[in-house]
Structure formats: structure tokens, C-alpha cells
Design a protein around this motif. Structure first.
Motif, PDB file in Angstrom:
ATOM      1  N   ASP A 266       1.063  -1.046  -0.111  1.00 53.27           N
ATOM      2  CA  ASP A 266      -0.800  -0.238  -0.314  1.00 53.27           C
ATOM      3  C   ASP A 266       0.692   1.238   0.344  1.00 53.27           C
ATOM      4  N   PHE A 267       0.437   2.267  -0.589  1.00 50.39           N
ATOM      5  CA  PHE A 267       0.934   3.826  -0.726  1.00 50.39           C
ATOM      6  C   PHE A 267       1.705   4.502   0.743  1.00 50.39           C
ATOM      7  N   SER A 268       0.910   3.495   2.186  1.00 42.71           N
ATOM      8  CA  SER A 268       1.230   3.839   3.054  1.00 42.71           C
ATOM      9  C   SER A 268       2.991   3.166   3.769  1.00 42.71           C
ATOM     10  N   GLU A 269       3.165   1.808   2.908  1.00 39.94           N
ATOM     11  CA  GLU A 269       4.466   0.974   2.721  1.00 39.94           C
ATOM     12  C   GLU A 269       5.005   1.688   2.590  1.00 39.94           C
ATOM     13  N   ALA A 270       5.251   2.831   1.770  1.00 44.59           N
ATOM     14  CA  ALA A 270       6.299   3.288   0.077  1.00 44.59           C
ATOM     15  C   ALA A 270       8.044   3.618   1.234  1.00 44.59           C
ATOM     16  N   ASN A 271       7.631   3.969   2.143  1.00 42.54           N
ATOM     17  CA  ASN A 271       9.056   3.754   3.022  1.00 42.54           C
ATOM     18  C   ASN A 271       9.435   3.228   3.952  1.00 42.54           C
ATOM     19  N   TYR A 272       8.830   1.811   4.039  1.00 50.26           N
ATOM     20  CA  TYR A 272       9.433   0.839   4.963  1.00 50.26           C
ATOM     21  C   TYR A 272      10.622   0.055   4.486  1.00 50.26           C
ATOM     22  N   PRO A 273      11.647  -0.315   5.211  1.00 54.33           N
ATOM     23  CA  PRO A 273      12.981  -1.184   4.467  1.00 54.33           C
ATOM     24  C   PRO A 273      12.035  -2.405   4.835  1.00 54.33           C
ATOM     25  N   HIS A 274      12.358  -2.518   2.888  1.00 56.56           N
ATOM     26  CA  HIS A 274      12.241  -3.850   2.845  1.00 56.56           C
ATOM     27  C   HIS A 274      12.638  -4.979   2.667  1.00 56.56           C
ATOM     28  N   GLN A 275      13.351  -5.975   3.548  1.00 51.41           N
ATOM     29  CA  GLN A 275      14.127  -7.378   3.541  1.00 51.41           C
ATOM     30  C   GLN A 275      13.652  -8.208   4.084  1.00 51.41           C
ATOM     31  N   VAL A 276      14.997  -9.655   3.178  1.00 49.33           N
ATOM     32  CA  VAL A 276      14.686 -10.395   4.308  1.00 49.33           C
ATOM     33  C   VAL A 276      15.505 -10.592   5.029  1.00 49.33           C
ATOM     34  N   LEU A 277      15.576 -11.915   6.195  1.00 44.74           N
ATOM     35  CA  LEU A 277      16.764 -11.909   7.516  1.00 44.74           C
ATOM     36  C   LEU A 277      17.324 -12.822   7.331  1.00 44.74           C
ATOM     37  N   GLU A 278      18.812 -12.626   7.382  1.00 39.44           N
ATOM     38  CA  GLU A 278      19.164 -13.667   7.168  1.00 39.44           C
ATOM     39  C   GLU A 278      20.408 -14.544   8.737  1.00 39.44           C
ATOM     40  N   VAL A 279      19.275 -15.652   9.350  1.00 37.56           N
ATOM     41  CA  VAL A 279      19.722 -16.079  10.956  1.00 37.56           C
ATOM     42  C   VAL A 279      20.883 -16.715  10.496  1.00 37.56           C
ATOM     43  N   THR A 280      21.704 -17.002  11.602  1.00 33.08           N
ATOM     44  CA  THR A 280      22.581 -17.881  11.784  1.00 33.08           C
ATOM     45  C   THR A 280      22.823 -18.699  13.216  1.00 33.08           C
ATOM     46  N   LEU A 281      22.112 -19.811  12.942  1.00 33.91           N
ATOM     47  CA  LEU A 281      22.927 -20.549  14.159  1.00 33.91           C
ATOM     48  C   LEU A 281      23.690 -21.485  14.498  1.00 33.91           C
ATOM     49  N   ALA A 282      24.285 -21.765  15.459  1.00 29.34           N
ATOM     50  CA  ALA A 282      24.927 -21.979  16.561  1.00 29.34           C
ATOM     51  C   ALA A 282      25.024 -23.018  17.430  1.00 29.34           C
ATOM     52  N   GLY A 283      25.126 -24.515  17.136  1.00 28.34           N
ATOM     53  CA  GLY A 283      24.010 -25.690  17.980  1.00 28.34           C
ATOM     54  C   GLY A 283      22.828 -24.894  18.052  1.00 28.34           C
ATOM     55  N   GLU A 284      22.243 -24.770  19.058  1.00 26.48           N
ATOM     56  CA  GLU A 284      21.313 -24.890  19.755  1.00 26.48           C
ATOM     57  C   GLU A 284      20.981 -23.090  20.010  1.00 26.48           C
ATOM     58  N   HIS A 285      22.223 -22.322  20.036  1.00 26.21           N
ATOM     59  CA  HIS A 285      21.835 -21.029  19.303  1.00 26.21           C
ATOM     60  C   HIS A 285      22.176 -20.291  18.637  1.00 26.21           C
ATOM     61  N   LEU A 286      21.520 -19.098  19.081  1.00 32.35           N
ATOM     62  CA  LEU A 286      21.602 -17.845  17.393  1.00 32.35           C
ATOM     63  C   LEU A 286      22.562 -17.055  17.813  1.00 32.35           C
ATOM     64  N   ASP A 287      22.363 -17.583  16.616  1.00 35.88           N
ATOM     65  CA  ASP A 287      24.715 -16.336  16.883  1.00 35.88           C
ATOM     66  C   ASP A 287      24.602 -15.397  16.460  1.00 35.88           C
ATOM     67  N   ALA A 288      23.589 -14.716  15.326  1.00 37.49           N
ATOM     68  CA  ALA A 288      23.545 -13.916  14.249  1.00 37.49           C
ATOM     69  C   ALA A 288      21.818 -13.092  13.221  1.00 37.49           C
ATOM     70  N   VAL A 289      21.613 -12.169  13.218  1.00 36.06           N
ATOM     71  CA  VAL A 289      20.903 -12.252  12.665  1.00 36.06           C
ATOM     72  C   VAL A 289      20.807 -10.356  11.674  1.00 36.06           C
ATOM     73  N   GLU A 290      21.332 -11.199  10.262  1.00 36.60           N
ATOM     74  CA  GLU A 290      21.507 -10.186   9.685  1.00 36.60           C
ATOM     75  C   GLU A 290      20.031  -9.616   8.702  1.00 36.60           C
ATOM     76  N   SER A 291      20.324  -8.438   8.386  1.00 39.34           N
ATOM     77  CA  SER A 291      18.872  -7.636   6.796  1.00 39.34           C
ATOM     78  C   SER A 291      19.858  -7.188   5.720  1.00 39.34           C
ATOM     79  N   ILE A 292      18.439  -8.746   5.187  1.00 42.72           N
ATOM     80  CA  ILE A 292      19.687  -7.872   3.234  1.00 42.72           C
ATOM     81  C   ILE A 292      17.947  -7.080   3.055  1.00 42.72           C
ATOM     82  N   PRO A 293      18.864  -6.212   2.278  1.00 35.77           N
ATOM     83  CA  PRO A 293      17.459  -5.191   2.002  1.00 35.77           C
ATOM     84  C   PRO A 293      16.951  -5.535   0.406  1.00 35.77           C
TER      85      PRO A 293
END
Length: 452
Positions: A266-293
Motif C-alpha cells: 500500500d502507499f502507506s508502506e512506501a517508506n518501509y525498509p523491505h528485507q529478508v533476514l539471514e539467521v545464523t545458528l550455532a548449535g542450539e543457539h542464535l548466533d546472528a541476524v542480518e537484514s538483507i535489503p
């Protein structure tokens, strides 16, 4: 291991009457390249794959071509997709036996056992690394429709000692049903996991405190009481991949995320940052989350509300076409036109101006944009406002229904009546999406899945 989290594709969306097939295709091509470049082990798609419950053949073709191509390019990739509130759960479930041969797991609906407890095993998807070793379990929970979690077949037996809400308390029954399903799925995942295996939850839901878009998000259940607490996801869930809200955001913690929609819906979302997220796991724990525009294949422009003179000045700064031919001639490069930006214009007027559209069209004659909405803001008339000064369009159907009931009967509407109103309006909203897809002009208040 690396996981890519995305959601809310809304394939087949009609944007003010214009189809967005090329935009969606450009996003999916980019996503395929990103999966390969990032050497992803898994892809999570958290619901609302389609924009309506009965999507067009072209929209379905986009999804299935993507899944096949992803498997060809990354044979070890695990893809998990769930139905959202815009999707038909039955339609998402239907091809699941075939998709499993492509390492794609499609979950459209939940099922319950004879005792009323969740059939959790079918919702637990193993996520493997390139060597085929299970590194994580995905708790894939599709959107829960009220009938699925408040019906008698989905309630635990009285011997479980759980308090069952009364039939009239529809909103509370629904939220409690959602919470119970999440708890049972998490318990089953804990029993299945092995040391060093992570738990990753995926859900299509509205969490308390999350920011809603201005205009484009359909309420999951009309009435506004459908949000659930983030505390449903305990600390041993190392990452929570959410869908439904189009604004990319975290909810309280880094590990609980909405990826947001890949396109502005919608036009109301024109200025949103659109992305997917890269989630890196180390064993059973969350290591990092990176936004990919995500690169935007088609620009989205908003001009106004402002005076006509200011609007015309702003139009003059818009990009020029590579051809001077007008849109209404039907000539020129159609692929080029498909990349012209979308435009919304709002003009403040002191009095009606019949020639406004022609003046705007003349100013846009050489611009590489497609005008989708022209709004005229005229001085407000007394009849456009409620006695309190509220605008009628801002009150909302449910509040208006409650006020009308109060005025007619001299008492507040009972909860059972409000629940019936919410269900009726939900069925109308769902069928609006169905009519857009099929071209029907009538409105049948039965939900497409009500007989299932």
C-alpha cells in the motif's frame, strides 16, 4: 547453519486494479540468487504466500516455479512454508506430498487428535545442513482460524484440568486456543530434539506491541482482540520467524522477528525498509541476524496532500519516460512501462475542480509513472463528521455496530452478538478476496472453507 526468513509475499495482489506480476517475479529471482550467494541451508516463508484464498493461475505458477528452481539450484535446501490469513489452508496443503520430493514442506492447517490435543508431529520439520545432519527443528504453525481452535473437536477433555471459556466469549476463546496450540507444539518439539539441535518457531500471528501498517493489513480476526503475547515463545526457542505484519520489526527481543513484506503493499508502506533476514545458528543457539535489503523493482511515489500548484511542482521532478508516447496510445515498450513507478496524488482544494484530473494527466504526460490514486481533499462538511467530531470513516464497522445497538436497545451489545458480528464480517472480508480472484460480483457470506 544459515536460514533465510521471509513472509507476506501476497502473490497475485491487485494494486488499485493493476497486477504486480513483474514485481513479484523480480523479487523471487533476486531471492533465488540470494539463497545461492548466501549458501542458505533453509528457507522459511511465514504465511500469506498469496493475496487471496483463490489465487490466479499466474500467481500459483510463480510460487511453484520458484520452489522447483530453488531445488534445482540448491538441492540440499529445506523450504518450509505455512498458510497465512490471506491463504486457503486447504490449497496450501494440497500439493504437500509432491513438494516434499523437492525438500519443500507446505503446512496449511492444523489437525487435532481424538482427545482434542494437537497433532504436533506433522508440524515439526527437521532442518539439515549441507551434509544431511539435522541441526534444527522448525515448529511450523500455520494461521489458526477461529473455527479450528474453538470448535469442540479441538478442545482438550475436561480431565486435563484446563478451564474452557464460555461459548459467548469468542475473542478470549480464540486467543486461549492459539496459546494452547503453541504450548503443545513447543512441548512436542522439546521431546523430539537432541543435544545441540536448535528450536526455530514459525507462526503467522499478531504479537502484542507490534506495529501495524496504516492501511494494508487485514485484521486476523476482526474485533482487534486477536494479538498474542511474545511470552508464548520461551527462551529455548532460539529464533521466532513471524509473518502477518508488513513492517519489518523485532518484538521485544532480537530472536523474535517479523521479516516484513518484500514489496510495499500500500502507499502507506512506501517508506518501509523491505528485507529478508539471514539467521545464523550455532548449535542450539542464535548466533546472528542480518537484514538483507530487497531492491525495489518499481518505485512508489506519494505527492501531497498539498495545493495544486505545489503538486504540479512535485510532479515536475518525477523521472522522465524513455519514450514520449502516451500510455493511452498502447504503443511503446510494455516491459519498460511495467517498471514505471506507482503514483498517489492528493490535492487540497477549496472548491470542486472538474478539470483537476485533466490537469494532472497533462502534467504526467511525459513522466515514467502510473497514476493509481488521485484524492481530492475538500473542506469538511458538517454531515461528514459524527457529533463528537470524529470522522465516520475512522470509527470502524464494529464500533459503529456497537453504537447502533446501544441506541436501539438502550444497552451494550452482548458478547455473543459481537462475536457473531465479527465472524460475519470476517466471512465478508474473506469473500471479497475470493471475488477479486474469480471476478464474481455477488457476495456469499459463507467462508470458502466453512464446510471443511
Amino acid at each position: 547453519m544459515k536460514i533465510i526468513h521471509t513472509a507476506d509475499w501476497h502473490l497475485g495482489q491487485s494494486f488499485h486494479g493493476q497486477e504486480r506480476h513483474e514485481e513479484h517475479r523480480a523479487f523471487l529471482d533476486w531471492l533465488l540468487d540470494t539463497l545461492v550467494r548466501r549458501e542458505a541451508d533453509a528457507l522459511l516463508i511465514a504465511g500469506d504466500l498469496f493475496d487471496v484464498v483463490n489465487p490466479s493461475l499466474r500467481a500459483q505458477e510463480l510460487l511453484f516455479h520458484f520452489i522447483v528452481t530453488a531445488h534445482e539450484r540448491l538441492p540440499d535446501l529445506d523450504t518450509v512454508l505455512i498458510a497465512g490469513n490471506h491463504d486457503s489452508g486447504a490449497r496450501i496443503d494440497l500439493p504437500s506430498p509432491l513438494l516434499k520430493r523437492l525438500k519443500a514442506h507446505a503446512l496449511g492447517r492444523v489437525h487435532f487428535l481424538a482427545d482434542g490435543h494437537l497433532d504436533a508431529e506433522r508440524l515439526l520439520v527437521p532442518l539439515s545442513d549441507g551434509g544431511g545432519t539435522t541441526r534444527a527443528w522448525c515448529l511450523a504453525l500455520p494461521f489458526l482460524r477461529p473455527a479450528e481452535v474453538t470448535g469442540r473437536g479441538s478442545l482438550p477433555s475436561e480431565s486435563d484440568g484446563q478451564q474452557t471459556p464460555s461459548d459467548g466469549d469468542g475473542d478470549r476463546r480464540y486467543v486461549q486456543g492459539i496459546e494452547r496450540v503453541h504450548r503443545e507444539l513447543i512441548e512436542a518439539a522439546r521431546a523430539r530434539r537432541r543435544p545441540d539441535q536448535a528450536l526455530v518457531a514459525m507462526s503467522h500471528a499478531h504479537l502484542h506491541g507490534a506495529a501495524v501498517s496504516e492501511a494494508s493489513e487485514r485484521p486476523i480476526v476482526i474485533g482487534g482482540e486477536e494479538s498474542i503475547p511474545a511470552s508464548l515463545f520461551p527462551a529455548d526457542i532460539c529464533y521466532v520467524a513471524l509473518g502477518h505484519l508488513h513492517r519489518a520489526q523485532r518484538v521485544g527481543e532480537d530472536r523474535i522477528r517479523y521479516s516484513g513484506s518484500p514489496l510495499a503493499l500500500d502507499f502507506s508502506e512506501a517508506n518501509y525498509p523491505h528485507q529478508v533476514l539471514e539467521v545464523t545458528l550455532a548449535g542450539e543457539h542464535l548466533d546472528a541476524v542480518e537484514s538483507i535489503p530487497i531492491p525495489r523493482p518499481v518505485a512508489m511515489h506519494r505527492i501531497g496532500p498539498d495545493t495544486l500548484e505545489a503538486v504540479l511542482t512535485a510532479i515536475d521532478t518525477l523521472p522522465e519516460r524513455t519514450t514520449t508516447q502516451r500510455l493511452d496510445t498502447g504503443e511503446g515498450d510494455s516491459d519498460d512501462r511495467n517498471r514505471w513507478g506507482w503514483l498517489e496524488v492528493a490535492v487540497r482544494l477549496e472548491a470542486p475542480m472538474p478539470e483537476l484530473r485533466s490537469r494532472i494527466d497533462e502534467a504526467l504526460a511525459t513522466k515514467a509513472v502510473r497514476l493509481l490514486r488521485l484524492r481530492r481533499d475538500l473542506p469538511q462538511r458538517p454531515e461528514d463528521t459524527a457529533p463528537s467530531g470524529e470522522r465516520l470513516e475512522d470509527i470502524g464497522p464494529r464500533a459503529l455496530f456497537e453504537r447502533t445497538w446501544q441506541e436501539r436497545w438502550g444497552a451494550a451489545a452482548p458478547e455473543a452478538v459481537l462475536s457473531d458480528f465479527d465472524r460475519l464480517r470476517q466471512s465478508v472480508v474473506d469473500n471479497d478476496g475470493l471475488d477479486q480472484a474469480t471476478g464474481n460480483t455477488h457476495h456469499d457470506t459463507r467462508h470458502p472453507e466453512s464446510s471443511q
